[in-house]
Design a protein around this motif. Structure first.
Motif, short mmCIF file in Angstrom:
data_model
loop_
_atom_site.label_atom_id
_atom_site.label_comp_id
_atom_site.label_asym_id
_atom_site.label_seq_id
_atom_site.Cartn_x
_atom_site.Cartn_y
_atom_site.Cartn_z
N SER A 73 -5.85 -12.75 -1.84
CA SER A 73 -6.77 -11.61 -1.77
C SER A 73 -6.08 -10.30 -1.40
N SER A 74 -4.81 -10.35 -1.00
CA SER A 74 -4.02 -9.13 -0.76
C SER A 74 -2.55 -9.53 -0.72
N GLY A 75 -1.69 -8.53 -0.77
CA GLY A 75 -0.26 -8.80 -0.62
C GLY A 75 0.02 -9.42 0.74
N MET A 76 -0.64 -8.91 1.77
CA MET A 76 -0.41 -9.42 3.12
C MET A 76 -0.88 -10.88 3.25
N ALA A 77 -1.95 -11.24 2.54
CA ALA A 77 -2.41 -12.64 2.57
C ALA A 77 -1.36 -13.53 1.92
N LEU A 98 11.46 -1.63 5.60
CA LEU A 98 10.62 -2.46 4.74
C LEU A 98 9.16 -2.07 4.91
N TYR A 99 8.31 -2.65 4.07
CA TYR A 99 6.87 -2.41 4.18
C TYR A 99 6.48 -2.74 5.62
N TYR A 100 6.02 -1.72 6.31
CA TYR A 100 5.91 -1.79 7.76
C TYR A 100 5.12 -3.01 8.26
N VAL A 170 11.71 -12.51 -2.15
CA VAL A 170 11.85 -11.08 -2.44
C VAL A 170 10.47 -10.47 -2.63
N ASP A 171 10.22 -9.41 -1.89
CA ASP A 171 9.03 -8.59 -2.14
C ASP A 171 9.39 -7.69 -3.32
N ASN A 172 8.86 -8.07 -4.49
CA ASN A 172 9.23 -7.38 -5.75
C ASN A 172 8.17 -6.36 -6.17
N THR A 173 7.34 -5.96 -5.19
CA THR A 173 6.22 -5.07 -5.49
C THR A 173 6.67 -3.77 -6.15
N TRP A 174 7.75 -3.16 -5.63
CA TRP A 174 8.15 -1.84 -6.13
C TRP A 174 8.88 -1.89 -7.45
N ALA A 175 9.77 -2.88 -7.61
CA ALA A 175 10.57 -2.92 -8.84
C ALA A 175 9.75 -3.50 -9.99
N VAL A 190 9.04 -15.11 -5.03
CA VAL A 190 8.77 -13.68 -5.20
C VAL A 190 7.37 -13.40 -4.68
N MET A 191 7.26 -12.33 -3.92
CA MET A 191 5.96 -11.92 -3.42
C MET A 191 5.59 -10.58 -4.07
N HIS A 192 4.31 -10.43 -4.37
CA HIS A 192 3.83 -9.15 -4.90
C HIS A 192 2.57 -8.71 -4.17
N SER A 193 2.51 -7.43 -3.88
CA SER A 193 1.22 -6.83 -3.65
C SER A 193 0.78 -6.42 -5.05
N THR A 194 -0.07 -7.24 -5.68
CA THR A 194 -0.53 -6.92 -7.03
C THR A 194 -1.54 -5.77 -7.00
N THR A 195 -1.88 -5.36 -5.78
CA THR A 195 -2.68 -4.14 -5.57
C THR A 195 -2.00 -2.93 -6.23
N LYS A 196 -0.70 -3.00 -6.35
CA LYS A 196 0.09 -1.83 -6.74
C LYS A 196 0.29 -1.78 -8.27
N TYR A 197 1.50 -2.08 -8.75
CA TYR A 197 1.76 -1.90 -10.19
C TYR A 197 1.01 -2.90 -11.06
N VAL A 204 -8.08 -2.43 -7.07
CA VAL A 204 -8.21 -3.86 -6.73
C VAL A 204 -7.12 -4.26 -5.74
N LEU A 205 -7.55 -4.94 -4.68
CA LEU A 205 -6.62 -5.40 -3.65
C LEU A 205 -6.30 -6.87 -3.92
N SER A 206 -5.02 -7.21 -4.03
CA SER A 206 -4.67 -8.61 -4.26
C SER A 206 -3.17 -8.81 -4.14
N GLY A 207 -2.77 -10.07 -4.06
CA GLY A 207 -1.35 -10.38 -3.90
C GLY A 207 -1.00 -11.68 -4.58
N SER A 326 -0.68 4.07 -0.43
CA SER A 326 -0.62 3.14 -1.56
C SER A 326 0.20 3.72 -2.71
N LEU A 327 0.31 2.96 -3.78
CA LEU A 327 1.28 3.29 -4.83
C LEU A 327 1.02 2.44 -6.07
N GLY A 328 1.73 2.79 -7.14
CA GLY A 328 1.73 1.95 -8.33
C GLY A 328 0.59 2.21 -9.30
C1 LIG Z 1 1.34 -2.61 -0.34
C2 LIG Z 1 2.53 -3.43 -0.07
C3 LIG Z 1 2.42 -4.65 0.61
C4 LIG Z 1 1.10 -5.17 1.17
O1 LIG Z 1 0.19 -5.48 0.16
P1 LIG Z 1 -1.42 -5.36 0.33
O2 LIG Z 1 -1.91 -5.68 -1.03
O3 LIG Z 1 -1.71 -3.96 0.80
O4 LIG Z 1 -1.82 -6.36 1.34
C5 LIG Z 1 3.58 -5.38 0.81
N1 LIG Z 1 4.78 -4.94 0.37
C6 LIG Z 1 4.92 -3.78 -0.28
C7 LIG Z 1 6.27 -3.34 -0.71
C8 LIG Z 1 3.80 -2.98 -0.53
O5 LIG Z 1 3.96 -1.81 -1.17
#
Ligand SMILES: *Cc1c(COP(=O)(O)O)cnc(C)c1O
Length: 374
Positions: A73-77, A98-100, A170-175, A190-197, A204-207, A326-328
């Motif tokens: 349901s989120s990247g953090m989940a 890193l993502y705080y 690897v948190d591959n959210t940005w690349a 690989v982990m993604h915050s699919t909320t982003k790109y 939509v919030l998801s991971g 946020s981003l992406g």
């Molecule tokens: C936004 C983000 C997260 C957290 O994801 P959420 O979907 O907000 O829970 C983790 N890592 C990176 C790099 C992010 O940009």
């Protein structure tokens, strides 16, 4: 198949009932059982599985070139589920930039469960080596990192991790997989915050967690996903699946724009420094070139000449960059990062983080020229 084709093919799930080319959204939480006790379509109850989530997970695994994926349901989940698969007494190594929330999650929640954490500058492999303990079980990599865009050499960190039998996530959210094939570089997860790109439209919030191989660890995460229930809704899954179709196009456009904006800003007298791995002046530019295919991503940070107030005031003079976290998404955003992290965060006070959208780059640069006073 190349990723642009996979993005379309893996999200086409024609519906046998009506012949709909675009999948319907299955809101039903429960699925019919046969008189012999079986379930004709595998699904039983939506927390355990749902047609929209199943389709998304298959697509995520294919796009990321992994074996199996789990949507959350989120990247953090998603991050939480991976940490929950560790045991009390295990040690995690994380980057110092890193993502705080990822490190705060360990510090404030998981230390109570007996996990411990060492943060190091992962651009320095000697320091990474020095942080290894007998109980190190996970190397958490974020590259490019938030918000300073440090580049970690995934391949080298994976070599170190292998010497102690630890996992590399690897948190591959940005690349995104468009720029960075983490599994080819040696990552296990690989982990993604699919909320982003992946979502791409800031709606939509998801991971997700994607595993290189299906095995004991992925089975553990499957159990955690089903039992803890931090799953995305069918509509969220549908939105991410739709986002995947244009992911390659959007990310390419954002990357091209980001490089041009980074080049412009790096030559501007009112900008102290630009953090963008695509610039030859970036300290890990050579590693970025090796590790990132097709570009350096749509994110950059700048440090303006001035203090926090002056940096913040600049965000107000930019008309095409919405000031928001946020981003992406397809729209350009800008954010004064330290004030949304914490006074204790190592982020410089004059740093602005920029998520570059798909607008026309000449318009975006003109906006900066005006905001900076030409
Ligand atoms: C936004 C983000 C997260 C957290 O994801 P959420 O979907 O907000 O829970 C983790 N890592 C990176 C790099 C992010 O940009």
């Amino acid at each position: 198949m190349k990723i642009e084709t996979l993005a379309i093919q893996t999200t086409l799930t024609p519906d046998a009932n009506a012949g709909a080319v675009v999948a319907p959204i299955y809101l039903s939480t429960t699925f019919e059982r046969e008189a012999d006790g079986s379930y004709k379509h595998e699904h039983v109850y939506s927390r355990a599985s749902n047609p929209n989530r199943q389709a998304l997970e298959k697509s995520l695994a294919a796009i990321e070139k992994g074996a199996i994926a789990f949507a959350f349901s989120s990247g953090m989940a998603a991050t939480t589920a991976l940490f929950q698969s560790l045991k009390s007494g295990d040690h995690i190594i994380m980057p110092d930039d890193l993502y705080y929330a990822s490190s705060v999650l360990v510090e404030e929640v998981f230390t109570q469960w007996g996990l411990s954490l060492t943060k190091v500058d992962m651009t320095d492999l000697e320091k990474v080596k020095g942080a290894i303990q007998a109980n190190t079980k996970l190397f958490w990599v974020e590259t490019p990192s938030n918000p300073q865009l440090k580049i970690t050499d995934i391949q080298e960190v994976a070599k170190l991790a292998r010497t102690v039998g630890a996992l590399v996530a690897v948190d591959n959210t940005w690349a995104t997989p468009i720029m960075q094939d983490c599994f080819a570089a040696g990552a296990d997860v690989v982990m993604h915050s699919t909320t982003k790109y992946y979502g791409g439209h800031s709606d939509v919030l998801s991971g997700a967690l994607i595993f290189k191989e299906a095995g004991e660890l992925s089975a553990k995460v499957a159990t955690i996903q089903k039992l803890t229930g931090a799953v995305p809704s069918p509509f969220d899954c549908w939105l991410i699946s739709r986002g995947i179709k244009t992911l390659p196009l959007r990310v390419k456009a954002q990357t091209e724009n980001a490089l041009e904006l980074a080049e412009f800003l790096s030559n501007h007298p009112k900008i102290e420094v630009v953090h963008y791995p695509g610039l030859a002046s970036h300290p890990q530019h050579e590693i970025a070139k090796k590790q990132m295919q097709g570009g350096f991503g749509g994110m950059l940070s700048v440090q303006v000449k001035g203090n926090a107030q002056e940096a913040m005031a600049l965000t107000g003079r930019l008309k095409l960059f919405t000031t928001a976290t946020s981003l992406g998404g397809v729209e350009s955003l800008i954010e004064h990062r330290k004030s949304v992290e914490s006074p204790d965060s190592p982020t410089p006070e004059n740093l602005l983080r920029i998520s570059v959208g798909i607008e026309n780059i000449e318009d975006l640069i003109e906006d900066w020229k005006i905001a900076l006073g030409k």
